[in-house]
Design an enzyme around this catalytic site. Structure first.
Site, PDB file in Angstrom:
ATOM      1  N   LYS A 119       0.810  -1.214   0.000  1.00 37.15           N
ATOM      2  CA  LYS A 119       0.000   0.000   0.000  1.00 37.15           C
ATOM      3  C   LYS A 119       0.852   1.277   0.000  1.00 37.15           C
ATOM      4  O   LYS A 119       0.458   2.288  -0.590  1.00 37.15           O
ATOM      5  CB  LYS A 119      -0.944  -0.008   1.202  1.00 37.15           C
ATOM      6  CG  LYS A 119      -1.844  -1.239   1.297  1.00 37.15           C
ATOM      7  CD  LYS A 119      -2.727  -1.387   0.077  1.00 37.15           C
ATOM      8  CE  LYS A 119      -3.726  -2.525   0.215  1.00 37.15           C
ATOM      9  NZ  LYS A 119      -3.131  -3.862   0.234  1.00 37.15           N
ATOM     10  N   GLU A 203      -3.039   7.442   7.418  1.00 38.41           N
ATOM     11  CA  GLU A 203      -3.844   8.288   6.539  1.00 38.41           C
ATOM     12  C   GLU A 203      -4.791   9.146   7.369  1.00 38.41           C
ATOM     13  O   GLU A 203      -5.227   8.733   8.453  1.00 38.41           O
ATOM     14  CB  GLU A 203      -4.716   7.424   5.612  1.00 38.41           C
ATOM     15  CG  GLU A 203      -4.004   6.789   4.455  1.00 38.41           C
ATOM     16  CD  GLU A 203      -4.973   6.030   3.566  1.00 38.41           C
ATOM     17  OE1 GLU A 203      -4.569   5.690   2.456  1.00 38.41           O
ATOM     18  OE2 GLU A 203      -6.119   5.773   3.983  1.00 38.41           O
ATOM     19  N   HIS A 238     -15.193  -3.655   7.964  1.00 35.46           N
ATOM     20  CA  HIS A 238     -14.433  -3.410   6.729  1.00 35.46           C
ATOM     21  C   HIS A 238     -14.622  -4.515   5.687  1.00 35.46           C
ATOM     22  O   HIS A 238     -13.875  -4.565   4.704  1.00 35.46           O
ATOM     23  CB  HIS A 238     -12.944  -3.216   7.034  1.00 35.46           C
ATOM     24  CG  HIS A 238     -12.671  -2.140   8.042  1.00 35.46           C
ATOM     25  ND1 HIS A 238     -12.860  -0.809   7.762  1.00 35.46           N
ATOM     26  CD2 HIS A 238     -12.253  -2.215   9.332  1.00 35.46           C
ATOM     27  CE1 HIS A 238     -12.549  -0.091   8.840  1.00 35.46           C
ATOM     28  NE2 HIS A 238     -12.187  -0.913   9.795  1.00 35.46           N
ATOM     29  N   ARG A 295      -6.956  -8.293  -9.144  1.00 30.90           N
ATOM     30  CA  ARG A 295      -7.646  -9.569  -9.335  1.00 30.90           C
ATOM     31  C   ARG A 295      -9.112  -9.296  -9.641  1.00 30.90           C
ATOM     32  O   ARG A 295      -9.560  -8.151  -9.672  1.00 30.90           O
ATOM     33  CB  ARG A 295      -7.563 -10.407  -8.059  1.00 30.90           C
ATOM     34  CG  ARG A 295      -8.082  -9.659  -6.824  1.00 30.90           C
ATOM     35  CD  ARG A 295      -8.205 -10.529  -5.611  1.00 30.90           C
ATOM     36  NE  ARG A 295      -8.439  -9.766  -4.389  1.00 30.90           N
ATOM     37  CZ  ARG A 295      -9.600  -9.269  -3.997  1.00 30.90           C
ATOM     38  NH1 ARG A 295     -10.670  -9.436  -4.764  1.00 30.90           N
ATOM     39  NH2 ARG A 295      -9.723  -8.591  -2.874  1.00 30.90           N
TER      40      ARG A 295
END
Length: 507
Positions: A119, A203, A238, A295
């Site tokens: 990430k 973040e 999530h 994917r």
């Protein structure tokens, strides 16, 4: 150069393995199933043209074992491997091994998987390519004093995320300064346990965000298109629960802007295959790159339904080396599609997995209804894998009609023997925030009381259905046993017993 694929080994199980095999059959391509000890009777094994055993039930010894899957592909002389999603689908080493063994990996290159799977690296790449990203760090911060300083500079609340992560693991939201170090340590510990890598980044937390993703396709000739968006904001811990397209949030202008950035993100890494660019969008329509999934996505059927394109077929054609025949101007959304994920879990008991034997199943049918599943009556759902057992997809001309069609389809969907999330999904379809399209990623927590409230009338009906199905199952079982016993005793042996020719103990 075109490399024709004639046989595909599907390195996965359950409903996604079946999904891939169906497209292979339509293309005239042979499919090969792999299976663990507990999956011998799984539907994907029955459906495939060939099946090969790869080990014990535990994923590490079967579906996550690269050596065993490569060996299986070589033994059956498969031209290509399709990884599905989950397991090894975003494993750069698996893609690299396929490349080394001369087996076509139906997906992107190992370099791309590595770049976008990390990430932190992905954030850097997007910043360089001009794609908006959530304000935050660009490096793996290890020193706790530096992290404290960085959080204060960004400003609370923040999200601490695992660099190698996904599925909500290694992720913590911090809204108080006294919780920073505790949350950091917990995120790093979970990241190490889940991914073998404790690298994290920070973040800015976007309050009340919408989770919007864009489906992209890229070929090996540099062509990239997007197939519009999916709204994925109905999430629990999530994990996505319900998805729809088009998104109720979207405007034509926002779709065009986000679509252009999704294509730019894919082009930045020379992407080929099917992939997804995920964004967070606030209420003012500001959007930020979240991550790229290299994917096929679980929710890909709703995109297929509104655009008319088979994404698995496109993956295979791209892997063979064909140039995309779809131009961006050819892509438009017709009607509205919704997907509900059906899990074998007890929603009244903190969503605990509910493995066991399916005693009865009635799948919904009718106009605009599609079920991607893999279970059947008598099948035992194992405890070793993800409890999702099917995906229910509906399509209609309008969003309102699609919701009503999903309500009808969920009403028709009957599974007994295990607990399922069907009633919970019915509640979502009845929830005013969902029906109005005014929801975000806080939807489930904001509507928890409504979604978990018991419905006595429906419960009584469900109890009656379960009792009826149980009685019917045992009646069938008894008849099967009688038929089986009759088949094992020949008339000649019965005649012999009556005449004393055989001992009574003989069968």
């Amino acid at each position: 150069m075109i490399k024709k694929i004639s046989k595909v080994l599907v390195a996965n199980r359950g409903e996604i393995a079946l999904r891939v095999m169906r497209s292979c059959r339509e293309l005239g391509i042979l499919s090969v199933a792999v299976y663990s000890d507990v999956d011998r009777t799984s539907m994907h094994v029955r459906y495939a043209d060939q099946a090969i055993h790869i080990g014990p039930a535990t994923s590490a010894e079967s579906y996550l074992n690269i050596d065993k899957i490569i060996d299986a592909a070589k033994r059956v002389k498969a031209d290509a491997i399709h990884p599905g999603y989950g397991f090894l689908s975003e494993n750069a080493e698996f893609s690299r091994r396929c490349e080394k063994e001369g087996i076509i990996f139906i997906g992107p290159t190992p370099e791309v998987i590595g770049t976008m799977g990390d990430k932190i690296t992905a954030r850097k790449t997007m910043i360089t390519s001009g794609v908006p990203v959530v304000p935050g760090t660009k490096e793996n911060l290890k020193d706790e004093s530096t992290i404290l300083k960085t959080v204060r500079e960004i400003g609370l609340p923040v999200m601490i995320k695992a660099s190698a992560g996904g599925g909500g693991k290694g992720m913590r939201m911090i809204d108080k300064e006294e919780n920073i170090l505790e949350g950091l340590r917990a995120a790093k510990s979970e990241a190490m346990a889940s991914f073998g890598d404790d690298a994290v980044y920070i973040e800015k937390y976007i309050s009340s965000p919408h989770h919007i993703e864009f489906q992209i396709l890229g070929d090996k000739h540099g062509n990239v298109i997007h197939l519009c968006e999916r709204e994925c904001s109905v999430q629990r811990r999530h994990q996505k629960v319900v998805e729809e397209t088009p998104s109720p949030l979207m405007t034509p202008e926002l779709r065009a802007q986000m679509g252009e950035h999704a294509v730019a993100a894919a082009k930045a890494v020379n992407y080929h295959g099917a992939g997804t660019i995920e964004f967070l969008v606030d209420n003012d329509h500001n959007y930020y790159f979240l991550e790229m999934n290299t994917r096929l996505q679980v929710e890909h059927p709703i995109t297929e339904r509104v655009t008319g394109y088979d994404l698995v077929k496109q993956q295979i054609l791209i892997a063979e080396g064909h140039e995309l025949k779809i131009k961006q101007e050819d892509v438009f959304q017709f009607g509205h599609a919704i997907e509900c994920r059906i899990y074998a879990e007890d929603t009244d008991n903190n969503f605990m997995p509910s493995p066991g034997v399916i005693t009865h199943i009635t799948e919904p049918m009718g106009l605009g209804v599609r079920t991607d599943g893999y279970v059947y009556e008598g099948y035992e759902i194992p405890i070793h894998y993800d409890p999702m057992i099917s995906k229910l997809i509906v399509w209609a001309r309008t969003r309102e009609e699609a919701i009503e069609r999903m309500r009808r389809a969920l009403y028709e969907y009957k599974i007994t023997g295990v607990k399922t999330s069907i009633k919970y999904l019915e509640k979502i379809m009845d929830c005013p925030d969902f029906r109005n399209g005014t929801y975000n990623t806080h939807f489930i927590q904001d509507n928890e009381d409504f979604l978990l409230a018991p419905d006595e009338a429906k419960q009584s009906f469900e109890d009656l259905a379960i009792v009826t199905a149980f009685i019917d199952y045992h009646r069938k079982l008894k008849n099967t046993q009688i038929s089986s016993n009759s088949a094992t005793h020949s008339k000649w042996k019965e005649f012999g017993r009556r005449r004393g020719m055989f001992r009574a103990s003989e069968n």
